[in-house]
Scaffold this active site. Structure first.
Site, mmCIF file in Angstrom:
data_model
loop_
_atom_site.group_PDB
_atom_site.id
_atom_site.type_symbol
_atom_site.label_atom_id
_atom_site.label_comp_id
_atom_site.label_asym_id
_atom_site.label_seq_id
_atom_site.Cartn_x
_atom_site.Cartn_y
_atom_site.Cartn_z
ATOM 1 N N SER A 69 0.789 -1.235 0.000
ATOM 2 C CA SER A 69 0.000 0.000 0.000
ATOM 3 C C SER A 69 0.824 1.290 0.000
ATOM 4 C CB SER A 69 -0.980 0.000 1.180
ATOM 5 O OG SER A 69 -0.299 -0.110 2.404
ATOM 6 N N PHE A 90 -2.679 -4.168 -23.378
ATOM 7 C CA PHE A 90 -2.532 -3.185 -22.301
ATOM 8 C C PHE A 90 -3.774 -3.167 -21.421
ATOM 9 C CE2 PHE A 90 0.365 0.376 -21.388
ATOM 10 C CZ PHE A 90 -0.314 0.963 -20.334
ATOM 11 N N HIS A 93 -4.040 -5.025 -18.191
ATOM 12 C CA HIS A 93 -3.228 -4.600 -17.056
ATOM 13 C C HIS A 93 -3.512 -3.162 -16.665
ATOM 14 C CE1 HIS A 93 -0.908 -8.270 -17.437
ATOM 15 N NE2 HIS A 93 -0.930 -8.068 -18.738
ATOM 16 N N GLU A 404 -9.248 5.800 -24.990
ATOM 17 C CA GLU A 404 -8.493 5.591 -26.219
ATOM 18 C C GLU A 404 -9.123 6.413 -27.332
ATOM 19 O OE1 GLU A 404 -7.323 2.025 -29.371
ATOM 20 O OE2 GLU A 404 -8.235 1.515 -27.467
ATOM 21 N N GLU A 405 -8.325 6.755 -28.309
ATOM 22 C CA GLU A 405 -8.797 7.493 -29.481
ATOM 23 C C GLU A 405 -10.005 6.790 -30.100
ATOM 24 O OE1 GLU A 405 -6.962 8.664 -33.884
ATOM 25 O OE2 GLU A 405 -5.680 7.828 -32.325
ATOM 26 N N ARG A 503 5.119 -7.719 -18.433
ATOM 27 C CA ARG A 503 5.225 -7.299 -19.826
ATOM 28 C C ARG A 503 6.600 -6.789 -20.229
ATOM 29 N NH1 ARG A 503 1.870 -10.528 -21.873
ATOM 30 N NH2 ARG A 503 -0.235 -10.342 -21.027
#
Length: 549
Positions: A69, A90, A93, A404-405, A503
């Protein structure tokens, strides 16, 4: 003004990704302050004025013994440009903004009927589809909190098969997949599709209930949760970074205190106008669309924002809303051009769907009476369409966390991904144990040629549909996942460490990972920015095997 399709736009090709740190509140001193507040109280504020170098031993201890924490009280926002297929990885995650699996999401039909499903159930149905042809065996991969590892198990018939504990989820999933491959079954599970489901959401200005289509359901990893309880008895378990709607606007759950108010599902007296039945509304929509060519000029002005747009980017809007005066619904004098973004916002607010005869659904304030820790478990999130990116979770109005776009509101630019010569092209091995090796010159040549030719053809078809007046949200379907897109990603140090552990490949990693190279490129650039902000935390992360605390 939105771009118009042009014939001379040519695709371009890139082999890199870009990551920019756009804002942050992150330093090693944040970790020290958070760690010492439990023992030093207000005196812990003194740590903010001291050199964190003298306390790197404490940071290392917190990392080594997995006290997570203290690493969450910071924030970093990255602007990322990468191929679309990278964002699909992505999204698994995404950091911070997540809710517990048993959280119930309110779904709403076109007729206004409501029902609730847990978000974990939605995730399962979203991934499985209508007909799931996997072997009919129960079990799978679960998080074993006591062991701190991923457990793989499968039940076939009356027998349980324990497959072991694994350091990472990918290895456990590989074990389950291998077992099911070795023990095939002809049985088929029939599962309900949720791909067309809508959630109840709220207009953030009027607070009236609306509907929004689900874009994706995401499993976000095991994370610590807090439990918020309100005066009316409503409870929500979520991460501290999840955004909740309050009378003052959006606020992170971890910033709320007892006595604050949040907005929850409620009702208000119905205004005098009557609802328009869905079937009649559809008929009015068909009649209206048939008059586009005659009532909208080739270049016309949106009556709401005053900007000029080509005809294919305009809709006919009822100046006096249909719900306000049904007699004017079929009056051409009541129709005026409106650009798609303005029209979407106005239309969504014209008719609130009500749960009961004398009331209309509306978000109302509810005072918080308790906030407490709620353990760690697998978390999930939704991505929903705009213009209001929110949904109801256990009756709390919470925010969609993926930005996102969008290909619905702007023409997508023809920038496509083609791997560089340093990208290994040949895959060897079996799932979970893949190895990539360099390709030959011939393989590199056919890869580059095939990708570029496919990209050019796909973008030409996309432009052709736009020029013919096909809606952007339909035309974009022909574009490949190699198209570059952009998004904002916000995280704290703990969740970023979890992402990097899975990743990126690193010689100091205690648990090896085998990510796709393109998402690893994003991870490496995020890691470089984070290392400059929190050098002591970064060093402790590497020294302790790159395992998130």
């Amino acid at each position: 003004m939105t771009d118009t399709p042009t014939d001379d736009v040519k695709p371009s090709f890139r082999s890199d990704v870009t990551v920019e740190l756009v804002k942050h509140s992150a330093a090693d001193s944040d970790v020290l302050w958070a760690a010492r507040v439990s023992t030093a109280g207000e005196q812990s504020l003194e740590e903010l004025t001291k050199d964190p170098e003298r306390s790197k031993g404490l940071i290392n201890y917190l990392m080594r013994d997995r006290h997570g924490s203290p690493f969450e009280h910071n924030s970093m926002t990255f602007f990322i440009s990468a191929p679309i297929f990278v964002f699909r990885e992505f999204m698994r995650h995404r950091v911070g903004w997540c809710i517990a699996g048993d959280t119930e999401i309110t779904l709403e039909s076109e007729a206004g009927n409501l029902r609730r499903r847990s978000i974990a159930e939605l995730y399962k149905l979203w991934r499985s589809g209508v007909e799931d042809r996997l072997p009919h065996s129960a079990g799978g991969v679960t998080w074993h909190a006591r062991a701190g590892k991923w457990m793989a198990q499968v039940r076939r018939g009356e027998t349980n098969h324990y497959l072991g504990l694994y350091e990472n989820r990918e290895a456990a999933e590989s074990a389950v997949a291998e077992f099911r491959e070795q023990h095939p079954s002809t049985r088929i599970r029939k599962l309900e599709s949720v791909r067309r489901n809508h959630v109840r959401c709220y207009d953030e200005e009027t607070l009236l209930a609306q509907r929004a289509k689900i874009v994706d359901v995401i499993e976000s990893g095991v994370k610590p949760l807090i439990k918020i309880t309100t005066a009316t008895g409503k409870t929500l378990r979520c991460t501290i970074d999840h955004a909740l709607f309050t009378p003052e606007g959006w606020c992170k759950a971890g910033e709320l205190v007892v006595g604050d108010s949040v907005l929850v599902a409620g009702a208000a007296p119905r205004p005098s106008q009557a609802l328009v039945p869905p079937s009649l509304r559809r008929g009015i929509g068909v009649w209206t669309s048939m008059r586009r060519e005659t009532l909208i000029k080739e270049i016309d002005t949106c009556h709401l924002c005053g900007q000029d747009f080509p005809r294919e980017q305009l809709a006919l809007d009822h100046v006096v809303p249909v719900a306000s005066d049904l007699l004017q619904a079929l009056d051409e004098k009541n129709l005026a051009p409106a650009c798609e973004p303005c029209h979407a916002v106005k239309s969504a607010g014209e008719q609130a769907l009500a749960p009961r005869g004398g009331e209309i659904a509306k978000a109302v304030p509810d005072r918080i009476v308790a906030i407490e820790t709620a353990g760690e478990e697998m978390t999930y999130d939704l991505s929903v369409e705009g213009p209001w990116h929110n949904f109801l979770a256990d009756d709390f109005v919470v925010h969609n966390s993926y930005n996102e776009e969008s290909g619905r509101y702007r023409e997508l630019q023809p920038v496509f991904y083609v791997p560089g010569e340093d990208r290994k092209l040949v895959q060897q091995g079996r799932p979970g144990k893949y190895e990539f090796v360099p390709g030959t010159e011939a393989q590199q040549e056919i890869m580059e040629r095939s990708m570029q030719e496919s990209y050019i053809q796909a973008y030409e078809r996309y432009q052709e549909m736009l020029a013919a007046g096909v809606a952007r949200e339909i035309a974009r379907s022909v574009l490949p996942v190699g198209l570059f897109s952009s998004m904002y990603a916000t995280c704290n140090a703990r969740s970023l460490m979890h992402f990097l552990g899975l990743r990126t490949q690193h010689e100091q990693a205690k648990v090896p990972s085998f990510p796709q190279r393109e998402i690893e490129m994003v991870g490496e650039k995020m890691e470089a920015e984070w290392a400059k902000l929190m050098p002591l935390t970064y060093a402790a992360f590497n020294a302790n095997g790159r395992v998130a605390p």
